[in-house]
Design a protein around this motif. Structure first.
Motif, PDB file in Angstrom:
ATOM      1  N   CYS A  44     -55.095   7.499  48.571  1.00  0.00           N
ATOM      2  CA  CYS A  44     -54.233   6.401  48.241  1.00  0.00           C
ATOM      3  C   CYS A  44     -54.537   4.943  48.436  1.00  0.00           C
ATOM      4  CB  CYS A  44     -53.032   6.739  48.373  1.00  0.00           C
ATOM      5  SG  CYS A  44     -51.809   8.013  48.436  1.00  0.00           S
ATOM      6  N   TRP A  45     -55.158   4.731  49.375  1.00  0.00           N
ATOM      7  CA  TRP A  45     -55.751   3.527  50.451  1.00  0.00           C
ATOM      8  C   TRP A  45     -56.823   2.855  49.576  1.00  0.00           C
ATOM      9  CZ3 TRP A  45     -60.340   1.266  52.123  1.00  0.00           C
ATOM     10  CH2 TRP A  45     -60.484   0.289  53.222  1.00  0.00           C
ATOM     11  N   TRP A  48     -55.430   1.775  45.709  1.00  0.00           N
ATOM     12  CA  TRP A  48     -54.784   0.653  46.317  1.00  0.00           C
ATOM     13  C   TRP A  48     -55.899  -0.641  46.533  1.00  0.00           C
ATOM     14  CZ3 TRP A  48     -54.589  -2.799  50.234  1.00  0.00           C
ATOM     15  CH2 TRP A  48     -53.889  -3.897  50.522  1.00  0.00           C
ATOM     16  N   HIS A  49     -56.947  -0.710  47.490  1.00  0.00           N
ATOM     17  CA  HIS A  49     -58.224  -1.743  48.287  1.00  0.00           C
ATOM     18  C   HIS A  49     -58.694  -1.935  46.880  1.00  0.00           C
ATOM     19  CE1 HIS A  49     -60.285  -3.668  50.946  1.00  0.00           C
ATOM     20  NE2 HIS A  49     -60.870  -3.081  50.803  1.00  0.00           N
ATOM     21  N   ARG A  51     -59.122  -1.423  43.590  1.00  0.00           N
ATOM     22  CA  ARG A  51     -57.842  -1.863  42.685  1.00  0.00           C
ATOM     23  C   ARG A  51     -58.406  -2.790  41.875  1.00  0.00           C
ATOM     24  NH1 ARG A  51     -55.247  -4.658  46.396  1.00  0.00           N
ATOM     25  NH2 ARG A  51     -53.882  -5.831  45.974  1.00  0.00           N
TER      26      ARG A  51
END
Length: 385
Positions: A44-45, A48-49, A51
């Motif tokens: 997930c990180w 998100w990071h 993107r």
């Protein structure tokens, strides 16, 4: 509301064996979560990071290797796998269902002078039969046992493979026809617990449940005396009647039991005149009985299909029944009382083959001719070899 309606029997057992199995399950899950949780969080990180809209993320299209990352990625899972392997190997050997118990509970060691309770279990269609050979009584769909006393189960089945399972006491073990399996367990708390068949076995499977009632020693002895005061006796004839398929059977007890009943169930020779499997194997170990052994072969055939109400074999029962008698008188008696499902067509089979089976020179010579002559005299329709 939802959680209050769930019964966490596997995670809240009342027997020491089931408790050890629960601990093995929980520890193994926690070890695996050491990898699973960080991987899910990092996934997930990273999404998100890195993107597309994050212009501050470092972009390295030519990056291909990092020794530090490789060590982390491979070393930690390898250590967890080693721990899981060691835990599983030790746990499964210590919790082997055939292994006698080493303790009654975590706080109480096993008393060497204490005799385990023997319970012989037969999976019937669709009910459970429990025989207590030390007390000479039996019960159907009811399992009274004393607490803090090791229980040694000997299990078999009357027709098809089934599975015996009391989640509060110990793990599941199969019960199979013609075989005997063993399970050791113990209850550490008084109460009534659910027992069930955890392997599908036909139309009445859903009702194949029983209650395991764990009481103190005095309560168990009182139940034994109450069972002995009854009038029902479990002999071979009564067992064959009980063996017939029936659903949702209410608990009942038997005041006495044929001491040789369970060994005969295992060896598939409860019926009178039927050769036992152990006897047949002993004859085979000595080289067999030759052509004369064909008269005993059908006695070992287990007619579970007829008892369960299913259709007869494709070729009918005639070839099995004819070979099951060795004299003209017995053949005539059998043919006079054969079921209506038999047909009058002659049976065509191949040549008799096997170890220590003399082969005739001609299709109707030697022992084969004498055997066919015997069958013709009795039935008038001889199998063609």
């Amino acid at each position: 509301m939802f959680l209050s309606a769930c019964k966490a029997e596997v995670l809240a057992p009342t027997g020491d064996v089931a408790a050890q199995q629960r601990d093995l399950l929980v520890i193994s899950t926690l070890l695996m979560l050491i990898i699973i949780i960080p991987v899910m969080l990092l996934t997930c990180w990273f999404a998100w990071h890195y993107r597309a809209s994050n212009r501050q993320a470092i972009y390295k299209p030519n990056w291909s290797h990092s020794t530090k990352l490789e060590l982390i990625i491979w070393a930690i899972p390898l250590m967890i796998i080693i721990c899981l392997g060691a835990l599983t190997w030790v746990g499964t050997h210590l919790l082997d269902p055939y292994r006698p118990l080493a303790r009654v509970s975590e706080e109480r060691p096993l008393d060497p002078q204490q005799e385990p309770l023997d319970v012989q279990v037969v999976a019937l269609d669709w009910k459970w039969l429990f025989i207590y050979p030390q007390y000479g009584v039996a019960a159907v769909n009811e399992l009274p046992v004393p607490v803090d006393r090791p229980i040694r189960f000997s299990l078999t089945s009357s027709s098809v493979m089934n599975a015996f399972y009391i989640p509060h006491m110990a793990g599941m073990i199969y019960a199979m026809p013609g075989m005997q399996t063993t399970l050791h367990g113990v209850f550490n708390q008084e109460g009534t617990f659910q027992g069930l068949a955890s392997h599908y076995s036909g139309a009445g499977f859903s009702g194949m449940r029983f209650k395991a009632k764990a009481t103190d020693a005095a309560g168990f002895e009182a139940w034994v005396e109450q069972a002995r005061a009854g009038a029902e006796k479990l002999d071979r004839a009564k067992y064959l009647e009980l063996e017939r398929p029936s659903e949702n059977v209410k608990p009942l007890t038997f005041a006495s039991v044929d001491p040789q009943l369970f060994p005969r169930v295992v060896n598939m020779c409860v019926e009178e005149g039927k050769i036992c499997m152990a006897e047949m194997m002993a004859l085979d170990a000595q080289g067999g009985t030759g052509l004369a052994g064909t008269v005993n072969m059908s006695a070992l055939i287990y007619d579970k299909h007829e008892r369960r109400g299913t259709r007869e074999p494709i070729f009918g029962w005639e070839p099995f029944k004819v070979l099951g008698f060795c004299s003209v008188e017995e053949l005539e008696q059998m043919l006079a009382a054969k079921p209506a499902s038999f047909n009058d067509k002659p049976v065509i089979s191949g040549p008799l083959m096997g170890h220590n089976m003399p082969q005739p020179v001609s299709p109707f010579g030697g022992e084969a001719e004498r055997f066919l002559t015997l069958v013709r005299q009795a039935s008038g329709n001889a199998p063609q070899l």
